[in-house]
Design a protein around this motif. Structure first.
Motif, PDB file in Angstrom:
ATOM      1  N   ASP A 104       0.834  -1.203   0.000  1.00  0.00           N
ATOM      2  CA  ASP A 104       0.000   0.000   0.000  1.00  0.00           C
ATOM      3  C   ASP A 104       0.868   1.253   0.000  1.00  0.00           C
ATOM      4  OD1 ASP A 104       0.868   0.430   2.608  1.00  0.00           O
ATOM      5  OD2 ASP A 104      -1.025  -0.192   3.529  1.00  0.00           O
ATOM      6  N   GLU A 105       0.206   2.419   0.056  1.00  0.00           N
ATOM      7  CA  GLU A 105       0.905   3.707  -0.009  1.00  0.00           C
ATOM      8  C   GLU A 105       1.927   3.883   1.109  1.00  0.00           C
ATOM      9  OE1 GLU A 105      -2.121   7.016  -1.169  1.00  0.00           O
ATOM     10  OE2 GLU A 105      -3.147   5.527   0.089  1.00  0.00           O
ATOM     11  N   ALA A 106       1.683   3.236   2.249  1.00  0.00           N
ATOM     12  CA  ALA A 106       2.576   3.350   3.402  1.00  0.00           C
ATOM     13  C   ALA A 106       3.650   2.253   3.385  1.00  0.00           C
ATOM     14  CB  ALA A 106       1.762   3.283   4.691  1.00  0.00           C
ATOM     15  N   ASP A 107       3.854   1.624   2.250  1.00  0.00           N
ATOM     16  CA  ASP A 107       4.851   0.568   2.073  1.00  0.00           C
ATOM     17  C   ASP A 107       4.564  -0.672   2.908  1.00  0.00           C
ATOM     18  OD1 ASP A 107       6.243   2.165   0.241  1.00  0.00           O
ATOM     19  OD2 ASP A 107       7.466   3.062   1.824  1.00  0.00           O
ATOM     20  N   GLN A 108       3.297  -0.879   3.285  1.00  0.00           N
ATOM     21  CA  GLN A 108       2.905  -2.073   4.035  1.00  0.00           C
ATOM     22  C   GLN A 108       2.548  -3.183   3.051  1.00  0.00           C
ATOM     23  OE1 GLN A 108       3.070  -2.390   7.448  1.00  0.00           O
ATOM     24  NE2 GLN A 108       4.108  -0.426   7.178  1.00  0.00           N
ATOM     25  N   PRO A 109       3.133  -4.366   3.217  1.00  0.00           N
ATOM     26  CA  PRO A 109       2.826  -5.474   2.307  1.00  0.00           C
ATOM     27  C   PRO A 109       1.346  -5.866   2.380  1.00  0.00           C
ATOM     28  CG  PRO A 109       4.689  -6.005   3.739  1.00  0.00           C
ATOM     29  CD  PRO A 109       4.094  -4.737   4.249  1.00  0.00           C
ATOM     30  N   LEU A 110       0.739  -6.059   1.214  1.00  0.00           N
ATOM     31  CA  LEU A 110      -0.652  -6.507   1.134  1.00  0.00           C
ATOM     32  C   LEU A 110      -0.734  -7.974   0.710  1.00  0.00           C
ATOM     33  CD1 LEU A 110      -2.256  -3.431  -0.664  1.00  0.00           C
ATOM     34  CD2 LEU A 110      -2.607  -4.125   1.715  1.00  0.00           C
ATOM     35  N   GLY A 111       0.110  -8.355  -0.225  1.00  0.00           N
ATOM     36  CA  GLY A 111       0.072  -9.701  -0.781  1.00  0.00           C
ATOM     37  C   GLY A 111       0.777  -9.716  -2.116  1.00  0.00           C
ATOM     38  N   SER A 112       0.218 -10.469  -3.065  1.00  0.00           N
ATOM     39  CA  SER A 112       0.845 -10.544  -4.385  1.00  0.00           C
ATOM     40  C   SER A 112      -0.228 -10.551  -5.475  1.00  0.00           C
ATOM     41  CB  SER A 112       1.716 -11.789  -4.497  1.00  0.00           C
ATOM     42  OG  SER A 112       0.919 -12.948  -4.368  1.00  0.00           O
ATOM     43  N   LEU A 113       0.172 -10.144  -6.664  1.00  0.00           N
ATOM     44  CA  LEU A 113      -0.730 -10.136  -7.811  1.00  0.00           C
ATOM     45  C   LEU A 113      -0.892 -11.572  -8.290  1.00  0.00           C
ATOM     46  CD1 LEU A 113      -2.156  -7.987  -9.700  1.00  0.00           C
ATOM     47  CD2 LEU A 113      -0.348  -8.538 -11.298  1.00  0.00           C
ATOM     48  N   SER A 114      -2.125 -12.079  -8.265  1.00  0.00           N
ATOM     49  CA  SER A 114      -2.342 -13.484  -8.627  1.00  0.00           C
ATOM     50  C   SER A 114      -2.953 -13.669 -10.011  1.00  0.00           C
ATOM     51  CB  SER A 114      -3.214 -14.175  -7.580  1.00  0.00           C
ATOM     52  OG  SER A 114      -4.444 -13.516  -7.428  1.00  0.00           O
ATOM     53  N   ASP A 115      -3.563 -12.595 -10.564  1.00  0.00           N
ATOM     54  CA  ASP A 115      -4.176 -12.717 -11.891  1.00  0.00           C
ATOM     55  C   ASP A 115      -4.474 -11.334 -12.435  1.00  0.00           C
ATOM     56  OD1 ASP A 115      -5.196 -13.903 -14.175  1.00  0.00           O
ATOM     57  OD2 ASP A 115      -6.927 -14.805 -13.195  1.00  0.00           O
TER      58      ASP A 115
END
Length: 165
Positions: A104-115
């Protein structure tokens, strides 16, 4: 060298061995620039290219009648990686985006692009969150802040309430 799927033969056309190809790319005209394609593991020289609506009609060397064309039905169409066209800046192949880390904008990991879903008016990025939940994010500048292919990271601005759905 790696082969890249660019379509699928969906039917035979006429009596002279032409095949109808459903194209996975948004640039069906690329078939005019190719000398050969692979159907399954077999290489075929492209003799002629024409269009019927959104599908490509190909005449391939060695496929000279309807029976031979029908035998190719439901087979994948591929090209060599070296035959891929060079994309403009800030444009990426879906295969290169899959698996990229999303934060996210605050450089917090969200996950990964899966499709990447491409059957809508705009592409949608499917992001698999750390907990396994999946969200869809429109692939537009309003939400996609940056894509850093060198470091395999995408920075996004999530619409308010998206994670609450």
């Amino acid at each position: 060298m790696e082969k890249i799927k660019i379509g699928k033969i969906v039917n035979a056309v006429g009596l002279k061995g032409e095949v109808k190809v459903y194209c996975y790319t948004d640039r069906k005209e690329q078939f005019e620039e190719l000398e050969r394609i692979y159907v399954g593991q077999e290489a075929y020289e492209i003799k002629n290219v024409r269009y019927q609506g959104n599908v490509v009609i190909l005449r391939l060397s060695g496929i000279d009648d309807r029976n031979a064309a029908e035998a190719q039905k439901n087979r994948d169409v591929s090209i060599l990686e070296s035959d891929l066209i060079r994309l403009p800046e800030d444009t990426y192949y879906v295969r290169d985006l899959i698996g990229i880390a999303v934060e996210d904008e605050a450089d917090q990991p969200l996950g990964s692009l899966s499709d990447v879903l491409q059957n809508t008016s705009q592409d949608l990025y499917e992001i698999k969150l750390a907990g396994g939940k999946k969200i869809l994010l429109p692939a537009v500048r309003e939400f996609v802040i940056s894509i850093d292919m060198e470091n395999r990271k995408m920075k996004v601005k999530l619409p308010e309430g998206l994670l609450d759905l």
